[in-house]
Design a protein around this motif. Structure first.
Motif, PDB file in Angstrom:
ATOM      1  N   GLU A  34     -41.483  45.581  83.146  1.00 50.89           N
ATOM      2  CA  GLU A  34     -41.133  46.009  84.509  1.00 50.89           C
ATOM      3  C   GLU A  34     -40.529  47.414  84.511  1.00 50.89           C
ATOM      4  O   GLU A  34     -39.351  47.603  84.826  1.00 50.89           O
ATOM      5  CB  GLU A  34     -40.154  45.005  85.121  1.00 50.89           C
ATOM      6  N   ILE A  35     -41.336  48.410  84.231  1.00 48.89           N
ATOM      7  CA  ILE A  35     -40.812  49.774  84.072  1.00 48.89           C
ATOM      8  C   ILE A  35     -40.424  50.406  85.404  1.00 48.89           C
ATOM      9  O   ILE A  35     -39.706  51.417  85.422  1.00 48.89           O
ATOM     10  CB  ILE A  35     -41.813  50.675  83.328  1.00 48.89           C
ATOM     11  N   PHE A  36     -40.864  49.845  86.515  1.00 50.29           N
ATOM     12  CA  PHE A  36     -40.583  50.445  87.814  1.00 50.29           C
ATOM     13  C   PHE A  36     -39.418  49.785  88.552  1.00 50.29           C
ATOM     14  O   PHE A  36     -39.105  50.172  89.672  1.00 50.29           O
ATOM     15  CB  PHE A  36     -41.834  50.404  88.704  1.00 50.29           C
ATOM     16  N   ARG A  37     -38.791  48.796  87.948  1.00 52.38           N
ATOM     17  CA  ARG A  37     -37.664  48.143  88.617  1.00 52.38           C
ATOM     18  C   ARG A  37     -36.370  48.900  88.335  1.00 52.38           C
ATOM     19  O   ARG A  37     -36.270  49.679  87.381  1.00 52.38           O
ATOM     20  CB  ARG A  37     -37.517  46.695  88.153  1.00 52.38           C
ATOM     21  N   GLY A  39     -33.026  49.688  86.847  1.00 50.17           N
ATOM     22  CA  GLY A  39     -32.510  49.321  85.529  1.00 50.17           C
ATOM     23  C   GLY A  39     -33.532  49.440  84.435  1.00 50.17           C
ATOM     24  O   GLY A  39     -33.197  49.435  83.251  1.00 50.17           O
ATOM     25  N   GLY A  40     -34.815  49.543  84.817  1.00 49.44           N
ATOM     26  CA  GLY A  40     -35.869  49.787  83.853  1.00 49.44           C
ATOM     27  C   GLY A  40     -36.189  48.616  82.949  1.00 49.44           C
ATOM     28  O   GLY A  40     -35.575  47.552  83.014  1.00 49.44           O
ATOM     29  N   ASP A  41     -37.168  48.820  82.100  1.00 49.36           N
ATOM     30  CA  ASP A  41     -37.599  47.820  81.133  1.00 49.36           C
ATOM     31  C   ASP A  41     -38.461  48.535  80.098  1.00 49.36           C
ATOM     32  O   ASP A  41     -38.944  49.648  80.343  1.00 49.36           O
ATOM     33  CB  ASP A  41     -38.406  46.710  81.821  1.00 49.36           C
ATOM     34  N   ASP A  59     -33.973  58.109  84.956  1.00 44.91           N
ATOM     35  CA  ASP A  59     -33.920  59.136  86.002  1.00 44.91           C
ATOM     36  C   ASP A  59     -35.325  59.512  86.456  1.00 44.91           C
ATOM     37  O   ASP A  59     -35.567  59.735  87.654  1.00 44.91           O
ATOM     38  CB  ASP A  59     -33.196  60.384  85.488  1.00 44.91           C
ATOM     39  N   SER A  60     -36.256  59.592  85.509  1.00 42.52           N
ATOM     40  CA  SER A  60     -37.634  59.948  85.829  1.00 42.52           C
ATOM     41  C   SER A  60     -38.267  58.920  86.755  1.00 42.52           C
ATOM     42  O   SER A  60     -38.923  59.276  87.748  1.00 42.52           O
ATOM     43  CB  SER A  60     -38.450  60.077  84.541  1.00 42.52           C
ATOM     44  N   VAL A  61     -38.077  57.645  86.463  1.00 41.23           N
ATOM     45  CA  VAL A  61     -38.637  56.585  87.297  1.00 41.23           C
ATOM     46  C   VAL A  61     -38.000  56.603  88.679  1.00 41.23           C
ATOM     47  O   VAL A  61     -38.682  56.445  89.701  1.00 41.23           O
ATOM     48  CB  VAL A  61     -38.438  55.204  86.637  1.00 41.23           C
ATOM     49  N   LYS A  62     -36.710  56.831  88.724  1.00 40.75           N
ATOM     50  CA  LYS A  62     -35.997  56.852  90.006  1.00 40.75           C
ATOM     51  C   LYS A  62     -36.421  58.043  90.860  1.00 40.75           C
ATOM     52  O   LYS A  62     -36.637  57.906  92.070  1.00 40.75           O
ATOM     53  CB  LYS A  62     -34.495  56.896  89.757  1.00 40.75           C
ATOM     54  N   TYR A  90     -42.038  44.133  95.037  1.00 34.89           N
ATOM     55  CA  TYR A  90     -40.804  44.670  95.609  1.00 34.89           C
ATOM     56  C   TYR A  90     -40.130  45.710  94.725  1.00 34.89           C
ATOM     57  O   TYR A  90     -39.034  46.155  95.028  1.00 34.89           O
ATOM     58  CB  TYR A  90     -39.837  43.518  95.886  1.00 34.89           C
ATOM     59  N   HIS A  91     -40.763  46.117  93.639  1.00 35.21           N
ATOM     60  CA  HIS A  91     -40.163  47.136  92.767  1.00 35.21           C
ATOM     61  C   HIS A  91     -40.219  48.533  93.374  1.00 35.21           C
ATOM     62  O   HIS A  91     -39.409  49.395  93.029  1.00 35.21           O
ATOM     63  CB  HIS A  91     -40.864  47.159  91.412  1.00 35.21           C
TER      64      HIS A  91
END
Length: 239
Positions: A34-37, A39-41, A59-62, A90-91
């Motif tokens: 779940e890389i887009f949630r 807190g990341g993964d 930070d990059s994903v956010k 919902y991510h």
């Protein structure tokens, strides 16, 4: 095989099972959770591919999830590797450009659980135990306390799930899109592997596939739910 691949679903719908079997038949693929949630993964996996540190990746994903995914895909392409990650409905907000990218550029697998009552119960178990996945064939089973199902809570959950699923179907109507149902894959890893091979047009030896991931929920809903007699009509297929 296409490099840009995404698995769309919701929690407790068999996504880790799908990813684990996919990794077995495509061992060189870059497979993330779940890389887009929030807190990341799969942060260590991302660092190994993209460099930097975990805080940079979060930070990059956010800041720009689309650019982050494009960087992953381009890095995998440079290494001649397939990229596959999962994203839950919902991510990311519906307005996120990430969804348009998936529609226009990705091979999209939509994993649905026909029996949404199972999803609801499984979510309650994970919330109760604090354990969202289980590895190891010999790992001790989880002690699960009786669960009480509130009809109104399940109805609201079901309506929300139905909304998300219909949104996905409408969004990806003209995309490279395949729907897969967990119940059709769950009976054995070989059946799951054959389904994946068919979806991706792979010719591979899929016999004797084993994965470390094991089922957390091994008891029936009737055994787990304290008021099952009151809600048993809800325990059925919806899709």
């Amino acid at each position: 095989m296409q490099i840009d691949n995404i698995l769309v679903s919701s929690a407790r719908s068999g996504t880790n099972y799908f990813l684990s079997v996919f990794q077995k038949i495509c061992p060189d693929a870059w497979v993330a959770k779940e890389i887009f949630r929030q807190g990341g993964d799969s942060l260590a996996l991302q660092v190994a591919l993209l460099g930097g540190n975990e805080n940079d990746l979060l930070d990059s994903v956010k800041d720009d999830p689309l650019l982050h995914w494009q960087n992953i895909v381009s890095s995998c392409a440079a290494e001649n590797r397939v990229a596959l990650a999962k994203v839950f409905y919902y991510h990311q907000p519906k307005s996120s450009p990430l969804w348009a990218h998936f529609r226009n550029n990705s091979k999209v697998i939509h994993l649905i659980r026909r029996n949404q009552f199972d999803v609801f119960v499984s979510n309650l178990i994970a919330q109760q135990t604090g354990k969202w996945q289980q590895f190891g064939l010999n790992e001790k089973g989880i002690d699960i306390k009786p669960i009480h199902i509130d009809k109104n809570s399940f109805t609201a959950f079901l309506e929300n799930q139905q909304m998300y699923i219909e949104w996905m179907r409408a969004l990806f109507v003209n995309a490279d899109y395949t729907e897969v149902f967990y119940e059709d894959l769950a009976s054995s890893t070989e059946i799951c592997a054959r389904s994946i091979a068919d979806i991706y047009g792979l010719k591979t030896n899929i016999s004797d596939i084993s994965i470390e991931l094991t089922k957390q929920k091994t008891r029936s809903n009737a055994d787990l739910v304290s008021n099952y007699a009151d809600v048993m009509e809800m325990d059925r297929k919806y899709f």
